[in-house]
Design a protein around this motif. Structure first.
Motif, short mmCIF file in Angstrom:
data_model
loop_
_atom_site.label_atom_id
_atom_site.label_comp_id
_atom_site.label_asym_id
_atom_site.label_seq_id
_atom_site.Cartn_x
_atom_site.Cartn_y
_atom_site.Cartn_z
N THR A 7 0.83 -1.20 0.00
CA THR A 7 0.00 0.00 0.00
C THR A 7 0.87 1.25 0.00
N ILE A 8 0.48 2.19 -0.83
CA ILE A 8 1.13 3.50 -0.87
C ILE A 8 0.22 4.46 -0.11
N ASN A 9 0.71 4.97 1.01
CA ASN A 9 -0.10 5.80 1.91
C ASN A 9 0.32 7.27 1.83
N PHE A 10 -0.65 8.15 1.82
CA PHE A 10 -0.38 9.58 1.80
C PHE A 10 -0.97 10.26 3.02
N ASP A 11 -0.14 11.05 3.66
CA ASP A 11 -0.64 12.05 4.61
C ASP A 11 -1.30 13.15 3.77
N MET A 12 -2.13 13.96 4.37
CA MET A 12 -2.72 15.09 3.63
C MET A 12 -2.06 16.42 4.00
N ASP A 13 -2.26 16.89 5.23
CA ASP A 13 -1.83 18.24 5.61
C ASP A 13 -0.31 18.37 5.60
N CYS A 114 0.38 0.29 9.02
CA CYS A 114 1.44 -0.27 8.19
C CYS A 114 1.39 -1.79 8.33
N PHE A 115 1.12 -2.47 7.25
CA PHE A 115 0.86 -3.91 7.34
C PHE A 115 1.94 -4.75 6.65
N SER A 116 2.93 -4.08 6.09
CA SER A 116 4.00 -4.80 5.39
C SER A 116 5.25 -3.93 5.40
N PRO A 117 6.43 -4.53 5.52
CA PRO A 117 7.66 -3.74 5.45
C PRO A 117 7.81 -3.04 4.10
N ALA A 118 7.02 -3.47 3.13
CA ALA A 118 7.08 -2.84 1.80
C ALA A 118 6.11 -1.68 1.68
N ASP A 119 5.22 -1.50 2.66
CA ASP A 119 4.26 -0.39 2.59
C ASP A 119 5.00 0.95 2.61
N ILE A 120 4.45 1.87 1.86
CA ILE A 120 5.11 3.18 1.67
C ILE A 120 4.26 4.26 2.33
N LEU A 121 4.94 5.22 2.98
CA LEU A 121 4.26 6.39 3.54
C LEU A 121 4.96 7.65 3.06
N PHE A 122 4.16 8.60 2.58
CA PHE A 122 4.64 9.94 2.32
C PHE A 122 4.06 10.84 3.41
N GLU A 126 8.36 14.14 10.62
CA GLU A 126 9.49 13.25 10.81
C GLU A 126 9.13 12.10 11.76
N ARG A 127 8.39 12.41 12.80
CA ARG A 127 8.03 11.39 13.80
C ARG A 127 7.24 10.26 13.13
N ASN A 128 6.33 10.62 12.23
CA ASN A 128 5.54 9.59 11.55
C ASN A 128 6.43 8.73 10.66
N THR A 133 6.89 1.41 9.97
CA THR A 133 7.67 0.16 9.93
C THR A 133 7.86 -0.34 8.48
N GLY A 134 7.46 0.48 7.53
CA GLY A 134 7.73 0.17 6.12
C GLY A 134 8.71 1.18 5.57
#
Ligand SMILES: [Mg+2]
Length: 149
Positions: A7-13, A114-122, A126-128, A133-134
Motif C-alpha cells: 500500500t502507498i499511503n499519503f498524509d494530507m496536511d 502499516c501492514f507490510s515492510p514494503a508499505d510506503i508512507l509519504f 518526521e516522527r511519523n 515500519t515500512g
C-alpha cells in the motif's frame, strides 16, 4: 489484476494539501472552522500524481490516505473536518479510487496502518516517518519516488 499487498499511503496536511500555507490556519482550527481544510491548495501537480497512482494501482498497488484530525477538536468538529477532507480528495484527485481513506484523531500512530515492510508512507512529519515500519519518505520527491517504484 495482481494484488501485491503493498500500500502507498499519503498524509494530507503538509504533504499533498497546503493547510499550513492558509493564512491564520491555526486560528480557524481553534475556532472549529473547517475553511483551511477546504481551501488548502495542492502541494504538487495532482493531475500528474493521479495518473501515476492510477497506473500503480493497475499494476497491483493499493492506494491509501492516512490523515489526522485537528488537535483537540470536538467530536462534532471532527465529523465536519472528515467530510471536508473527503471532499478535498474528491475535488482534487477525482480520478483516484482510494482503497482506504483513514482519517483519525490527532496523534494516532500511523504505523498502526502499516501492514507490510514494503508499505510506503509519504508524510511531512518526521516522527511519523521514523515510527513507520515500512518505507517512509518526506514530501520533496514524491513524483520521482513514485516513478521509480
Ligand atoms: Mg502532515
Amino acid at each position: 489484476m495482481k494484488n501485491l499487498n503493498i500500500t502507498i499511503n499519503f498524509d494530507m496536511d503538509g504533504t499533498i494539501a497546503d493547510l499550513y500555507g492558509v493564512e491564520n490556519w491555526l486560528d480557524y482550527l481553534i475556532a472549529e472552522d473547517t475553511t483551511p481544510y477546504a481551501v488548502a491548495t495542492p502541494l504538487l501537480r495532482l493531475s500528474a500524481l493521479a495518473r501515476r497512482l492510477n497506473t500503480l494501482q493497475r499494476n497491483g498497488y493499493n492506494l491509501a490516505v492516512i490523515s489526522w484530525l485537528s488537535k483537540s477538536g470536538s467530536p462534532e468538529y471532527n465529523e465536519r473536518v472528515t467530510a471536508v477532507k473527503m471532499a478535498w480528495l474528491a475535488k482534487h484527485l477525482p480520478s483516484v479510487h482510494w482503497d482506504r481513506i483513514t482519517i483519525v484523531p490527532y496523534g494516532t500512530p500511523k504505523e498502526n496502518f502499516c501492514f507490510s515492510p514494503a508499505d510506503i508512507l509519504f508524510d511531512d512529519e518526521e516522527r511519523n516517518r521514523n515510527n513507520w515500519t515500512g518505507r517512509a519518505y518526506d514530501v520533496q520527491n514524491i513524483m520521482e519516488i513514485l516513478r521509480e517504484i
